[in-house]
Design a protein around this motif. Structure first.
Motif, PDB file in Angstrom:
ATOM      1  N   UNK A   1      53.722  35.345  36.562  1.00  0.00           N
ATOM      2  CA  UNK A   1      54.483  35.863  35.422  1.00  0.00           C
ATOM      3  C   UNK A   1      55.064  37.245  35.684  1.00  0.00           C
ATOM      4  N   UNK A   2      54.490  37.971  36.639  1.00  0.00           N
ATOM      5  CA  UNK A   2      54.989  39.306  36.955  1.00  0.00           C
ATOM      6  C   UNK A   2      55.755  39.309  38.264  1.00  0.00           C
ATOM      7  N   UNK A   3      55.406  38.435  39.151  1.00  0.00           N
ATOM      8  CA  UNK A   3      55.982  38.366  40.489  1.00  0.00           C
ATOM      9  C   UNK A   3      55.075  37.479  41.323  1.00  0.00           C
ATOM     10  N   UNK A   4      55.246  37.489  42.639  1.00  0.00           N
ATOM     11  CA  UNK A   4      54.376  36.661  43.481  1.00  0.00           C
ATOM     12  C   UNK A   4      52.924  37.105  43.365  1.00  0.00           C
ATOM     13  N   UNK A   5      51.973  36.169  43.507  1.00  0.00           N
ATOM     14  CA  UNK A   5      50.549  36.533  43.430  1.00  0.00           C
ATOM     15  C   UNK A   5      50.197  37.626  44.433  1.00  0.00           C
ATOM     16  N   UNK A   6      49.413  38.589  43.984  1.00  0.00           N
ATOM     17  CA  UNK A   6      48.977  39.698  44.822  1.00  0.00           C
ATOM     18  C   UNK A   6      47.479  39.561  45.096  1.00  0.00           C
ATOM     19  N   UNK A   7      46.959  40.252  46.116  1.00  0.00           N
ATOM     20  CA  UNK A   7      45.548  40.116  46.467  1.00  0.00           C
ATOM     21  C   UNK A   7      44.594  40.435  45.326  1.00  0.00           C
ATOM     22  N   UNK A   8      43.539  39.635  45.235  1.00  0.00           N
ATOM     23  CA  UNK A   8      42.388  39.899  44.372  1.00  0.00           C
ATOM     24  C   UNK A   8      41.178  39.939  45.296  1.00  0.00           C
ATOM     25  N   UNK A   9      40.614  41.118  45.467  1.00  0.00           N
ATOM     26  CA  UNK A   9      39.520  41.295  46.420  1.00  0.00           C
ATOM     27  C   UNK A   9      38.249  41.662  45.660  1.00  0.00           C
ATOM     28  N   UNK A  10      37.238  40.824  45.786  1.00  0.00           N
ATOM     29  CA  UNK A  10      35.949  41.053  45.131  1.00  0.00           C
ATOM     30  C   UNK A  10      35.030  41.720  46.144  1.00  0.00           C
ATOM     31  N   UNK A  11      34.804  43.024  45.969  1.00  0.00           N
ATOM     32  CA  UNK A  11      34.007  43.790  46.914  1.00  0.00           C
ATOM     33  C   UNK A  11      32.558  43.824  46.435  1.00  0.00           C
ATOM     34  N   UNK A  12      31.710  43.060  47.128  1.00  0.00           N
ATOM     35  CA  UNK A  12      30.313  42.904  46.729  1.00  0.00           C
ATOM     36  C   UNK A  12      29.999  41.435  46.552  1.00  0.00           C
ATOM     37  N   UNK A  13      29.689  40.752  47.655  1.00  0.00           N
ATOM     38  CA  UNK A  13      29.553  39.288  47.637  1.00  0.00           C
ATOM     39  C   UNK A  13      28.471  38.813  46.681  1.00  0.00           C
ATOM     40  N   UNK A  14      27.293  39.409  46.770  1.00  0.00           N
ATOM     41  CA  UNK A  14      26.198  38.940  45.916  1.00  0.00           C
ATOM     42  C   UNK A  14      26.535  39.155  44.445  1.00  0.00           C
ATOM     43  N   UNK A  15      27.087  40.326  44.122  1.00  0.00           N
ATOM     44  CA  UNK A  15      27.398  40.615  42.724  1.00  0.00           C
ATOM     45  C   UNK A  15      28.390  39.601  42.181  1.00  0.00           C
ATOM     46  N   UNK A  16      29.512  39.379  42.888  1.00  0.00           N
ATOM     47  CA  UNK A  16      30.583  38.549  42.348  1.00  0.00           C
ATOM     48  C   UNK A  16      30.352  37.053  42.523  1.00  0.00           C
ATOM     49  N   UNK A  17      29.437  36.672  43.431  1.00  0.00           N
ATOM     50  CA  UNK A  17      29.119  35.241  43.589  1.00  0.00           C
ATOM     51  C   UNK A  17      27.901  34.817  42.797  1.00  0.00           C
ATOM     52  N   UNK A  18      26.951  35.756  42.571  1.00  0.00           N
ATOM     53  CA  UNK A  18      25.679  35.377  41.951  1.00  0.00           C
ATOM     54  C   UNK A  18      25.389  36.139  40.657  1.00  0.00           C
ATOM     55  N   UNK A  19      25.399  37.470  40.719  1.00  0.00           N
ATOM     56  CA  UNK A  19      25.026  38.247  39.531  1.00  0.00           C
ATOM     57  C   UNK A  19      26.030  38.047  38.397  1.00  0.00           C
ATOM     58  N   UNK A  20      27.296  38.184  38.709  1.00  0.00           N
ATOM     59  CA  UNK A  20      28.386  37.947  37.748  1.00  0.00           C
ATOM     60  C   UNK A  20      29.377  37.033  38.468  1.00  0.00           C
ATOM     61  N   UNK A  21      29.170  35.715  38.414  1.00  0.00           N
ATOM     62  CA  UNK A  21      29.918  34.788  39.295  1.00  0.00           C
ATOM     63  C   UNK A  21      31.354  34.532  38.858  1.00  0.00           C
ATOM     64  N   UNK A  22      32.136  35.598  38.789  1.00  0.00           N
ATOM     65  CA  UNK A  22      33.551  35.449  38.438  1.00  0.00           C
ATOM     66  C   UNK A  22      34.365  34.929  39.613  1.00  0.00           C
ATOM     67  N   UNK A  23      33.988  35.323  40.827  1.00  0.00           N
ATOM     68  CA  UNK A  23      34.792  34.962  42.003  1.00  0.00           C
ATOM     69  C   UNK A  23      34.866  33.449  42.228  1.00  0.00           C
TER      70      UNK A  23
END
Length: 381
Positions: free
Chosen positions: A316-338
């Motif tokens: 909606x704004x332009x081509x998709x830009x990077x989304x980088x989740x820094x902290x594998x355990x946090x973003x995969x397990x603690x808060x699994x948004x990734x």
């Protein structure tokens, strides 16, 4: 797009070129002098006069010619028609590090109190919206290239390993020459711009010395109740850090008086401070065209993840830009948004630009690769 004129010299040149003022926006100009009053003797259909000083006769003439004049509202602690972003020096004017409680007397604190006192007043709702529009215009003017945003929680304390990691992320982004945006508040939002501005230092020990000095005032509040003295102690430690001044600012904070109990940090060179949090959040995500790095955070950061992904999902704004989740355990397990973002992106244009990592260098490599791909695509057009 309307022409906006914010100084008399520009208006004089505009009129000297025999150009009229139809649809032009004039901002905070004193037009009471006879010679300057004459500048308005032209077609004014659809012109906007925001906070301009006019003689009564000129005001009547401008209205009759089709202009709309919005006056300055008296006794505001802020400029509703400002044309530039804030600096930390401006927001903290009058602060005395020897008297931490003096934070209460700064423009930043006084403006926040004003928002609380006038919360349901329609006049001040209007002035705040006009202010926020002006800030958006000034922010757009300050943007160059493809800035990168870093999101993260305000609760990260200066004496924590996570804070030091966020500083290191900023150092690496600074060494790569990125313009870096954050939410502009405490925690990760101050650690990253601090790192950007320390990126000139030749040794890790020098950076560590700065972080250790800040750890003497590790957080801006000790509990649910925040007072000026606590904020002032936190602020004084930050202002004591000797930082280089760049003629082309590369750290911009985008905070809000909606969360006015969270002070803006002293390390961003510029602040685009808004009243409306929704406008601020959407604007921050929209202008971060170089990608966003997500460090661990709470509900606000998670909200930003999915707002950002929605923009990328629909382009909606332009081509998709990077989304980088820094902290594998946090973003995969603690808060699994990734995992959810990756699932939504499967098979779409956004998919290759989503990364979960613990490695700062890997994250920055993806940002660099994206910037190069955008540059190449632009050269081919």
């Amino acid at each position: 797009m309307r022409t906006e004129i914010t100084d008399l010299d520009t208006l004089r040149r505009h009129r000297a070129e025999n150009r009229d003022l139809r649809g032009v926006v004039l901002v905070r100009l004193d037009l009471t002098a006879r010679a300057d009053d004459a500048l308005l003797r032209t077609a004014l259909d659809g012109a906007l006069l925001l906070g301009c000083l006019l003689t009564p006769e000129a005001a009547r003439r401008a209205e009759a010619a089709g202009a709309l004049a919005f006056p300055a509202v008296p006794d505001l602690p802020y400029d509703m028609y400002r044309s530039t972003l804030y600096t930390a020096t401006e927001l903290f004017d009058g602060f005395d590090p020897a008297r931490p409680e003096s934070y209460a007397d700064t423009p930043d604190a006084r403006i926040y109190r004003h928002t609380r006192e006038t919360k349901l007043d329609p006049l001040h709702a209007l002035t705040e919206r006009l202010h926020d529009h002006s800030i958006s215009e000034a922010l757009a003017d300050a943007m160059t290239g493809h800035p990168v945003a870093v999101m993260g929680g305000h609760a990260l304390t200066r004496d924590s390993p996570g804070y030091r990691d966020a500083v290191e992320l900023g150092v690496t982004l600074g060494q790569e020459g990125f313009t870096v945006l954050t939410g502009g508040g405490p925690g990760a939002m101050e650690a990253v711009p601090l790192g950007v501005r320390l990126s000139h230092m030749s040794s890790v020990d020098s950076v560590n010395d700065v972080v250790r000095s800040l750890a003497m005032a590790p957080k801006f509040a000790s509990g649910a109740t925040v007072d000026a003295s606590e904020i002032g102690t936190w602020l004084a430690a930050g202002l004591a850090v000797d930082l280089p001044i760049d003629h082309t600012p590369r750290t911009i904070g985008i905070p809000t008086w909606f969360y006015g109990h969270e002070p803006p940090n002293p390390f961003c060179e510029l602040h685009a401070k808004y009243f409306a949090n929704s406008v601020r959040e959407d604007g921050l995500l929209t202008i971060a065209t170089g990608g966003i790095v997500y460090t661990p955070g709470s509900a606000g950061t998670v909200q930003e993840v999915f707002q950002d992904y929605t923009q990328n999902h629909y382009s909606s704004i332009g081509p998709p830009a990077p989304m980088i989740f820094l902290g594998s355990r946090f973003w995969n397990e603690d808060v699994p948004a990734a995992p959810l973002v990756r699932k939504l992106a499967r098979g779409r244009e956004a998919e290759p630009w989503i990364m979960v990592t613990d490695d700062i260098d890997e994250a920055v490599t993806l940002l660099r690769s994206y910037a190069e791909s955008v540059q190449q695509a632009g050269a081919l057009r």
